[in-house]
Design an enzyme around this catalytic site. Sequence first.
Site, PDB file in Angstrom:
ATOM      1  N   ASP A   1       0.818  -1.155   0.081  1.00 39.92           N
ATOM      2  CA  ASP A   1      -0.089   0.302  -0.015  1.00 39.92           C
ATOM      3  C   ASP A   1       0.764   1.251   0.062  1.00 39.92           C
ATOM      4  OD1 ASP A   1      -2.340   1.176   0.023  1.00 39.92           O
ATOM      5  OD2 ASP A   1      -2.502   1.153   2.142  1.00 39.92           O
TER       6      ASP A   1
ATOM      7  N   HIS B   1       2.822   3.564  -8.985  1.00 37.78           N
ATOM      8  CA  HIS B   1       2.791   2.051  -9.325  1.00 37.78           C
ATOM      9  C   HIS B   1       3.917   1.672  -9.969  1.00 37.78           C
ATOM     10  CE1 HIS B   1      -1.509   2.238  -8.028  1.00 37.78           C
ATOM     11  NE2 HIS B   1      -1.945   2.892  -8.794  1.00 37.78           N
TER      12      HIS B   1
ATOM     13  N   LEU C   1      11.085 -20.459  -4.265  1.00 33.93           N
ATOM     14  CA  LEU C   1      10.187 -19.872  -3.546  1.00 33.93           C
ATOM     15  C   LEU C   1       8.805 -19.877  -4.406  1.00 33.93           C
ATOM     16  CD1 LEU C   1       9.723 -17.126  -1.647  1.00 33.93           C
ATOM     17  CD2 LEU C   1       9.996 -15.738  -3.663  1.00 33.93           C
TER      18      LEU C   1
END
Length: 254
Positions: free
Chosen positions: A29, A46, A140
């Site tokens: 965020d 962004h 991962l």
Amino acid sequence: MTHDQTNPESANLAVSSRRGPKHVAIIMDGNGRWAKQRGLPRSAGHRQGTENLRRILRAAVEFDVEVLTIYAFSTENWSRPRREVSLLMRILEMVLDRELKELNENGVQIRHIGEMDGIPDRIQKKIIDACELTRNNDKLILNVAFNYGGRDEIVHAVQSIICDGVAAEDVTEELISSYLYTGGLPDPDLIIRTSGEFRLSNFLIWQASYSEIYYSDVYWPDFDKEEFRIALEDYANRRRRFGKTDEQIDDETA
């Protein structure tokens, strides 16, 4: 728990791999506010946030995180201005085009959690292809929550259970968990939210029942490796009780 990035002692913290979280989920965020603070358009925030994800992915591997779940686009994000939604779709497509080869070479397994409906067909295909290409990687696991909502996930799980003809008396917590997008994976040990907001925003609301929560004041584009380390170290210093008393935990670990 919040962290002020001006803390002079933060640089000295080190992650204990023995007590560190194995599954970390992040609510990324603050991209828009990061951009506004600098007099830039939201799109710049962004894009910078996307660049930052590369740093955190590398750090996750270094810190022995086994599963990383990122909240990239929620079902509620469709209500944002059409121009911003289109930008977020383009960013996802760009990341898949630009980063997939390196992620695959580095052993990252990509999983999409969320709904495909509404995502442009060409991007749906790229998501499916990325998941298929990396499905056997084990360095991962990267869960990308795109077009994801926690309540929506539970509704779909219940609908699937009903469609499969499961008897009411056979419905258990374990069964419901197996029908979620994260079925087969452990629940997150730690959920991190950046930018100083104190809520889960419909993110992994079933899986988060016993997750530790860490709130950082730092906007996502500035949440770097050191900030990540601080969050993991904070987790490592907590006592997870799961409803038990300190005395019970001490007896179990004695």
